[in-house]
Design a protein around this motif. Structure first.
Motif, PDB file in Angstrom:
ATOM      1  N   LEU A   3       0.764  -1.300   0.015  1.00 11.61           N
ATOM      2  CA  LEU A   3       0.058  -0.110  -0.018  1.00 11.61           C
ATOM      3  C   LEU A   3       0.789   1.190   0.007  1.00 11.61           C
ATOM      4  O   LEU A   3       0.565   2.213  -0.673  1.00 11.61           O
ATOM      5  CB  LEU A   3      -0.844  -0.051   1.232  1.00 11.61           C
ATOM      6  CG  LEU A   3      -1.893   1.114   1.415  1.00 11.61           C
ATOM      7  CD1 LEU A   3      -2.833   1.067   0.083  1.00 11.61           C
ATOM      8  CD2 LEU A   3      -2.707   1.075   2.521  1.00 11.61           C
ATOM      9  N   SER A  23      -3.215  -5.630   9.121  1.00 13.72           N
ATOM     10  CA  SER A  23      -4.679  -5.199   8.494  1.00 13.72           C
ATOM     11  C   SER A  23      -4.033  -4.602   7.418  1.00 13.72           C
ATOM     12  O   SER A  23      -4.707  -4.488   6.171  1.00 13.72           O
ATOM     13  CB  SER A  23      -5.329  -4.051   9.409  1.00 13.72           C
ATOM     14  OG  SER A  23      -4.327  -3.159   9.659  1.00 13.72           O
ATOM     15  N   VAL A  24      -2.920  -3.744   7.193  1.00  8.57           N
ATOM     16  CA  VAL A  24      -2.425  -2.916   5.879  1.00  8.57           C
ATOM     17  C   VAL A  24      -2.176  -3.972   4.846  1.00  8.57           C
ATOM     18  O   VAL A  24      -2.561  -3.932   3.591  1.00  8.57           O
ATOM     19  CB  VAL A  24      -1.271  -1.977   5.860  1.00  8.57           C
ATOM     20  CG1 VAL A  24      -0.678  -1.686   4.747  1.00  8.57           C
ATOM     21  CG2 VAL A  24      -1.795  -1.014   6.997  1.00  8.57           C
ATOM     22  N   LEU A  27      -5.395  -5.462   3.534  1.00 10.87           N
ATOM     23  CA  LEU A  27      -5.996  -4.384   2.552  1.00 10.87           C
ATOM     24  C   LEU A  27      -5.417  -4.298   1.411  1.00 10.87           C
ATOM     25  O   LEU A  27      -5.861  -4.447  -0.012  1.00 10.87           O
ATOM     26  CB  LEU A  27      -6.286  -3.301   3.234  1.00 10.87           C
ATOM     27  CG  LEU A  27      -6.920  -1.869   2.291  1.00 10.87           C
ATOM     28  CD1 LEU A  27      -8.147  -2.383   2.404  1.00 10.87           C
ATOM     29  CD2 LEU A  27      -6.667  -0.758   3.277  1.00 10.87           C
ATOM     30  N   SER A  28      -3.959  -4.352   1.490  1.00  9.05           N
ATOM     31  CA  SER A  28      -3.164  -4.524   0.050  1.00  9.05           C
ATOM     32  C   SER A  28      -3.361  -5.560  -0.822  1.00  9.05           C
ATOM     33  O   SER A  28      -3.404  -5.447  -2.033  1.00  9.05           O
ATOM     34  CB  SER A  28      -1.793  -4.147   0.544  1.00  9.05           C
ATOM     35  OG  SER A  28      -1.510  -3.218   1.010  1.00  9.05           O
ATOM     36  N   ILE A  31      -6.852  -5.400  -2.522  1.00 13.43           N
ATOM     37  CA  ILE A  31      -6.805  -4.396  -3.362  1.00 13.43           C
ATOM     38  C   ILE A  31      -5.977  -4.880  -4.975  1.00 13.43           C
ATOM     39  O   ILE A  31      -6.570  -4.787  -5.905  1.00 13.43           O
ATOM     40  CB  ILE A  31      -6.171  -3.054  -3.182  1.00 13.43           C
ATOM     41  CG1 ILE A  31      -7.092  -2.366  -2.168  1.00 13.43           C
ATOM     42  CG2 ILE A  31      -5.969  -2.019  -4.243  1.00 13.43           C
ATOM     43  CD1 ILE A  31      -6.271  -1.017  -1.506  1.00 13.43           C
ATOM     44  N   LEU A 202     -14.247   3.591  -1.683  1.00 15.98           N
ATOM     45  CA  LEU A 202     -12.920   3.021  -1.014  1.00 15.98           C
ATOM     46  C   LEU A 202     -12.518   3.814  -0.062  1.00 15.98           C
ATOM     47  O   LEU A 202     -12.319   3.278   1.102  1.00 15.98           O
ATOM     48  CB  LEU A 202     -11.962   2.966  -2.214  1.00 15.98           C
ATOM     49  CG  LEU A 202     -10.707   2.523  -1.662  1.00 15.98           C
ATOM     50  CD1 LEU A 202     -10.884   0.945  -1.175  1.00 15.98           C
ATOM     51  CD2 LEU A 202      -9.450   2.354  -2.843  1.00 15.98           C
ATOM     52  N   PRO A 203     -12.555   5.244   0.152  1.00 17.09           N
ATOM     53  CA  PRO A 203     -11.890   5.893   1.226  1.00 17.09           C
ATOM     54  C   PRO A 203     -12.830   5.853   2.548  1.00 17.09           C
ATOM     55  O   PRO A 203     -12.475   5.493   3.484  1.00 17.09           O
ATOM     56  CB  PRO A 203     -11.932   7.332   0.858  1.00 17.09           C
ATOM     57  CG  PRO A 203     -11.778   7.259  -0.625  1.00 17.09           C
ATOM     58  CD  PRO A 203     -12.368   6.146  -1.114  1.00 17.09           C
ATOM     59  N   THR A 206     -12.366   2.321   3.784  1.00 19.05           N
ATOM     60  CA  THR A 206     -11.071   2.318   4.613  1.00 19.05           C
ATOM     61  C   THR A 206     -11.139   2.703   6.168  1.00 19.05           C
ATOM     62  O   THR A 206     -10.649   2.148   6.890  1.00 19.05           O
ATOM     63  CB  THR A 206     -10.005   3.082   3.818  1.00 19.05           C
ATOM     64  OG1 THR A 206     -10.053   2.524   2.656  1.00 19.05           O
ATOM     65  CG2 THR A 206      -8.538   2.985   4.556  1.00 19.05           C
ATOM     66  N   PHE A 209     -13.446   0.554   8.239  1.00 17.89           N
ATOM     67  CA  PHE A 209     -12.495  -0.945   8.483  1.00 17.89           C
ATOM     68  C   PHE A 209     -11.413  -0.480   9.442  1.00 17.89           C
ATOM     69  O   PHE A 209     -11.095  -1.302  10.583  1.00 17.89           O
ATOM     70  CB  PHE A 209     -11.850  -1.191   7.168  1.00 17.89           C
ATOM     71  CG  PHE A 209     -10.844  -2.419   7.400  1.00 17.89           C
ATOM     72  CD1 PHE A 209     -11.389  -3.711   7.656  1.00 17.89           C
ATOM     73  CD2 PHE A 209      -9.506  -2.437   7.315  1.00 17.89           C
ATOM     74  CE1 PHE A 209     -10.743  -4.848   7.969  1.00 17.89           C
ATOM     75  CE2 PHE A 209      -8.673  -3.560   7.667  1.00 17.89           C
ATOM     76  CZ  PHE A 209      -9.299  -4.742   7.901  1.00 17.89           C
ATOM     77  N   GLY A 210     -10.780   0.522   9.512  1.00 13.33           N
ATOM     78  CA  GLY A 210      -9.974   1.189  10.520  1.00 13.33           C
ATOM     79  C   GLY A 210     -10.667   1.344  11.833  1.00 13.33           C
ATOM     80  O   GLY A 210      -9.713   1.018  12.671  1.00 13.33           O
TER      81      GLY A 210
END
Length: 238
Positions: A3, A23-24, A27-28, A31, A202-203, A206, A209-210
């Protein structure tokens, strides 16, 4: 890290940072998988219709052929010529000049129209059209003069020389080039697209989710800290 695009040299020691890094990574991975699947989907399921380049494909489609001149009804696609022409003849619909314009035909995928090739190449309004490569009909314009006229042989010889020397094609190409040059130099309207909430999904996902992940980490840290204090209190009492 996919990411952020930077390598991670060491794994963090704090548990909250470890959860964030994990989590990153997840998520990456999602995507990248979504992007790769969208690229592969183009080969499996085409996003655009195939171009219609023959009259046979046009007859197999569901487009109605819009015409503005009644003389084309019986002359353009004769019914006794072939099955393809018979199907195309049944698809023709006569309309008035004011009811349907070129812009309506472009926006409607179930419409087709017939026009001169010179008009297609010379006018900018036809830039959004797709022209069928196969020409259904060839017409010749003629000027009528008296029978047994003394000018008939001279005019026929002159027309023969013009066609034989390629002057007709040169004139047509010059006019088409000048028309395209004027259209390209003209100022074209830029269609702007306003952003909506669908473009910003998407934002929002995100952030949600965060926040959910932060709540989970906070609860875990709270119970771990409470358990550590309880064990420390038991040891102190002993």
């Amino acid at each position: 890290m996919l990411l952020f695009g930077t390598p991670m040299r060491r794994f963090p020691r704090v548990k909250s940072e470890r959860v964030f890094i994990s989590s990153v990574f997840i998520l990456s991975l999602n995507i990248v998988a979504l992007f790769q699947s969208s690229l592969a989907m183009v080969f499996i399921k085409p996003m655009f219709y195939e171009n219609i380049d023959t009259l046979e494909k046009l007859s197999e489609g569901n487009q109605n052929i819009i015409i503005k001149y009644p003389a084309m009804l019986n002359d353009l696609f004769p019914e006794d010529s072939s099955d393809t022409f018979r199907d195309l003849h049944n698809k023709m619909k006569l309309i008035t000049k004011s009811s349907v314009g070129p812009r309506e035909i472009i926006e409607n995928l179930h419409m087709a129209t017939v026009t001169r090739k010179q008009n297609f190449n010379m006018h900018s309004i036809y830039n959004d059209y797709h022209m069928v490569a196969e020409c259904p009909k060839h017409y010749n314009l003629a000027y009528i003069f008296a029978k047994h006229s003394i000018y008939s042989e001279v005019i026929n010889a002159l027309i023969l020389d013009i066609v034989r020397f390629g002057l007709m094609n040169k004139w047509i190409n010059d006019v088409e080039y000048e028309s395209k040059l004027k259209n390209n130099l003209g100022i074209q309207d830029v269609v702007s697209k306003s952003l909506t909430l669908n473009d910003l999904q998407l934002p929002f996902f995100t952030v949600i989710f965060g926040q959910a992940l932060a709540v989970v980490v906070y609860i875990i840290e709270f119970f771990v800290k409470f358990k550590t204090k309880a064990e420390h209190g038991i040891k102190t009492a002993n």
